[in-house]
Design a protein around this motif. Structure first.
Motif, mmCIF file in Angstrom:
data_model
loop_
_atom_site.group_PDB
_atom_site.id
_atom_site.type_symbol
_atom_site.label_atom_id
_atom_site.label_comp_id
_atom_site.label_asym_id
_atom_site.label_seq_id
_atom_site.Cartn_x
_atom_site.Cartn_y
_atom_site.Cartn_z
ATOM 1 N N THR A 299 -44.131 -26.441 13.651
ATOM 2 C CA THR A 299 -42.750 -26.795 13.591
ATOM 3 C C THR A 299 -42.307 -26.909 15.349
ATOM 4 O O THR A 299 -41.585 -27.664 15.764
ATOM 5 N N ASN B 58 -37.284 -22.996 9.275
ATOM 6 C CA ASN B 58 -37.942 -23.147 8.037
ATOM 7 C C ASN B 58 -38.763 -22.002 7.979
ATOM 8 O O ASN B 58 -39.493 -21.698 9.039
ATOM 9 N N ASP C 164 -42.930 -31.014 8.058
ATOM 10 C CA ASP C 164 -43.518 -29.971 8.572
ATOM 11 C C ASP C 164 -43.961 -28.855 7.357
ATOM 12 O O ASP C 164 -43.386 -28.444 6.448
HETATM 13 MG MG MG Z 1 -43.299 -23.519 11.178
#
Ligand code: MG
Ligand code: ADP
Length: 742
Positions: free
Chosen positions: A128, A165, A198
């Motif tokens: 991320t 996320n 991701d």
């Molecule tokens: Mg992550």
């Protein structure tokens, strides 16, 4: 630590700056590319120097596992691995990572190539961070905001980067690119998309278990990663045709972003710590499998129909303007290039008809559209005329197919056809070619021969400024008349001398006839051509004129005879008809009274017998006369040819004589005479005075239009003609002098 100590080297070293060469610039369709794989190592104070080594080229990473001392002496467990990649990013800044991993993919997306960048690795390894970055620090922003920035769509960063996320879910950002040309003229436009993925953490089950499981395959915590892995293995296998994209949402969503026509990059995030080595190995294995996948990047090009139409309209308008400018420069201001309307087409149709009739000499060319329409109307008129002729024939006659023998014999029985198979003509003498005028006397031909003559005489007469009607009338021989209606008004017919002499060719005339010597001194201004022509016929042209007249009179005599024969034929035909009618009457009478037959022989009365005899006799006469007429026609055609030849000769000789008498200087004439330095024929005399014809022609054309409209312009016209003659004379002289010197 040395790795930590040398971040600058990594940052600026050329090795990481770009993707390998093949990905740069324009990757064309058909060039297969491998997925580019990178490893990013998360910085740590606890870097496992003993276990993780980088290759000198920063494109490989070696993992060394310390021997498990607990396993005893016999231990064939693998302890060393080497992974070859496209780049190892160690202690790399976000800047460098973007440069190395994403920049080219984004640039190519703006050129129409789809691109996919995926971050893979265990939770906490920095996926991320790499993809999105931190929001607090601009310097630490990740690939996504930078990609948006590169695509100049800065403003939507915030809303996306805020999305948190979880490590257990995948996050796919898709940037859609639609690029139109800035010049607004290109109807082509490109569409592409960039997928920034991701992925969920890749850590395996049982990591916390015994070390003995390290090298065994474990399942992903997140099942969809194992489907992703399967899809990637399938993509890497060139022999595999089916790729299992539909197994889960992830692969389905990435269907057109994995392999295919994409530029694809896999970035594997790993820890550099000993404790994570197991997952690091697993991640690197995934990377090396990914390396086997190839893609075939291609441009997504589309056409904007609306813009295309707009562009074409623009171009059309421009070309019209261009044409208008061109026309005004060429003095053609009234030309219209729009499609023709019905009225214009009707006008062209009428022009074509008049042209065919001979009442219009030429059809002016205006533009391409008009020329095409003229041809079109020629076709229309032609097919109309064909139909008219046919229907006229049908109205008058019963047409019989020549190959239909049954019909022909039926007609023969009925007496409509004579024994030779000739159709019997109509009483009025206009049918079946009996009273038809010879070809040369038909309107089309008439106007043509007239025109040729006029062209010759009037063009020179115009140069003279002669406004009086040309003596053409005198020369306008009977070609315009048909022999069926010989006109007594015609002078030629009146003064003809009937001679049976057949002239097959005209003997060349002596150029120095005795009469020429008696010619008075040359006048300062040449006489008008019509006047001169009379003189010519009396002197040098007398012989040819005599032959001409003679031929004409023979021709007229033959025509007269043909006309008489035709009349006789028509009379015979009429009588035949009357006889036939009477015969039919007798026949029907006999049929009414009941036929007498004797042993199959038909018995007829005397009256009917006489009629049959008479008809037979008439048919014989008819055939004889008809043959005569055919012979006469052949003769007429031949005579006509001679007359035409004579006329042409007369006019040509006249032109030569006229030029010699009034224009060509005497010393030049000496050169032109037989035995002179210039042989006749080497320089066509008719040409000598008409050098620079183009300009003259143009002027004559102009005169045709202007003179009748403005009689005042005659004075100017005469002056102009004189100047031109002088000019031509000088030009001719110079040309001849040069020819002389050679
Ligand atoms: Mg992550
Ligand atoms: P992942 O998404 O793979 O689970 P994260 O990106 O959330 O991992 O990273 C975990 C933590 O490590 C975050 O606080 C992140 O800021 C930090 N981190 C990861 N990679 C780096 C790096 N290269 N430099 C500095 N901090 C990093």
């Amino acid at each position: 630590m040395d790795e930590e100590a040398a971040p600058e080297r990594d940052k600026n070293g050329p090795k990481f700056h770009c993707l390998p060469h093949s990905t740069q610039g324009s990757a064309r369709m058909g060039t297969r590319k491998k997925v580019h794989t990178f490893v990013r190592v998360k910085p740590t104070d606890d870097f496992a120097h003993e276990m993780i080594k980088y290759g000198d080229d920063n494109k490989s990473i070696d993992i060394h596992l310390k021997k498990d001392t607990r396993r005893g002496v016999v231990n064939n467990q693998q302890t060393d691995w080497s992974f070859k990649l496209d780049g190892v990013l160690h202690n790399a800044s976000q800047d460098l990572v973007y440069e190395t991993v994403a920049k080219d993919v984004v640039a190519q997306a703006l050129d129409g190539y789809n691109g996919t960048i995926m971050c893979y690795g265990q939770t906490g390894a920095g996926k991320t961070y790499t993809m999105t970055g931190t929001t607090e620090n601009y310097k630490h922003r990740g690939i996504l905001p930078r990609a948006l920035q590169q695509g100049e769509t800065n403003r939507i960063i915030a809303s996306h980067t805020m999305n948190k996320n979880s490590s257990r879910s995948h996050c796919i950002f898709t940037i859609y690119v639609e690029a139109h040309s800035r010049t607004l003229s290109d109807e082509k436009y490109i569409t592409s998309k960039i997928n920034l993925v991701d992925l969920a953490g890749s850590e395996r089950l049982g990591k916390s278990g015994s070390e003995g499981r390290v090298l065994k395959e474990a399942t992903y915590i997140n099942k969809s990663l194992s489907f992703l892995e399967q899809a990637i293995v399938a993509l890497g296998d060139q022999k595999r045709e089916h790729i299992p994209f539909r197994q889960c949402k992830l692969t389905h969503a990435l269907k057109d972003s994995l392999g295919g026509n994409c530029n694809m990059v896999l970035l594997t995030n790993i820890y550099g710590e000993a404790a994570q080595l197991e997952e690091t190995l697993s991640s690197l294995r995934f990377a090396s499998r990914m390396k086997l996948v190839t893609t075939e990047p291609a441009i997504n090009e589309k056409y904007d129909a609306e813009r295309m139409v707009k562009n074409l309209e623009k171009e059309l308008a421009l070309l019209k303007q261009e044409l208008a400018i061109h026309d005004s420069l060429a003095n053609r201001t009234l030309v219209n290039y729009d499609p023709m309307d019905e009225i214009q087409i009707a006008e062209i149709n009428s022009q074509v008809r008049r042209y065919l009739e001979g009442t219009l000499d030429e059809i002016d060319i205006i533009n391409l559209r008009q020329i095409q329409e003229v041809f079109n109307q020629f076709r229309v008129v032609l097919s109309q005329q064909e139909q008219e002729v046919e229907s006229a024939l049908r109205r008058k006659y019963t047409l019989i197919d020549k190959n239909d023998f049954a019909a022909i014999s039926a007609v023969q029985k009925a007496g409509l056809v004579d024994v030779d198979g000739h159709l019997v003509g109509e009483p009025d003498g206009q049918g079946f070619g009996l009273g038809v005028t010879p070809f040369s006397a038909k309107p089309g031909k008439k106007s043509k021969s007239k025109k040729t003559f006029k062209e010759q005489l009037s063009s020179s007469a115009r140069k003279e400024g002669a406004s009086s009607p040309v003596s053409g009338k005198e020369l306008d021989v009977s070609t315009s008349k048909t022999q069926l209606t010989p006109s007594s008004k015609e002078g030629d017919v009146k003064d003809m001398t009937i001679r049976e002499r057949e002239t097959s060719s005209i003997e060349p005339l002596p150029s120095d006839s005795p009469k020429e010597e008696l010619r008075p001194p040359r006048p300062s201004t040449p006489p008008p051509k019509p006047v001169a022509f009379e003189d010519f016929k009396n002197e040098r042209g007398s012989e040819i004129n005599r032959i001409f007249k003679e031929n004409k009179s023979i021709l007229n005599e033959r025509r007269k005879r043909a006309s008489e024969t035709t009349q006789r034929i028509n009379a015979i035909k009429r009588e035949m008809d009357v006889t036939k009618e009477a015969l039919n009457f007798q026949k029907s009478l006999r049929e009414k009274q009941g036929e007498y037959e004797n042993k199959g022989l038909m018995i007829i009365d005397e009256e009917e017998f006489l009629l049959i005899l008479k008809l037979k006799d008439l048919k014989k006469q008819y055939r004889t006369e008809y043959q005569d007429l055919r012979d006469l026609r052949a003769e007429i055609q031949y005579c006509q040819h001679l007359v035409d030849q004579c006329r042409h000769r007369l006019l040509t000789e006249f032109d030569i004589w006229y030029n010699e008498s009034f224009f060509i200087p005497e010393d030049l004439q000496v050169a032109l005479k037989p035995g002179g330095s210039i042989r006749p024929g080497m320089v066509p005399v008719s040409r000598i005075m008409s050098l620079g014809e183009d300009a003259q022609d143009k002027f004559s054309q102009l005169q045709q239009v202007l003179l009748p409209e403005g009689p005042d312009s005659v004075a100017f016209y005469n002056a102009k003609v004189k100047t031109e003659q002088k000019h031509n004379y000088l030009k001719t002289m110079m040309g001849l002098q040069q020819a002389h010197r050679k």
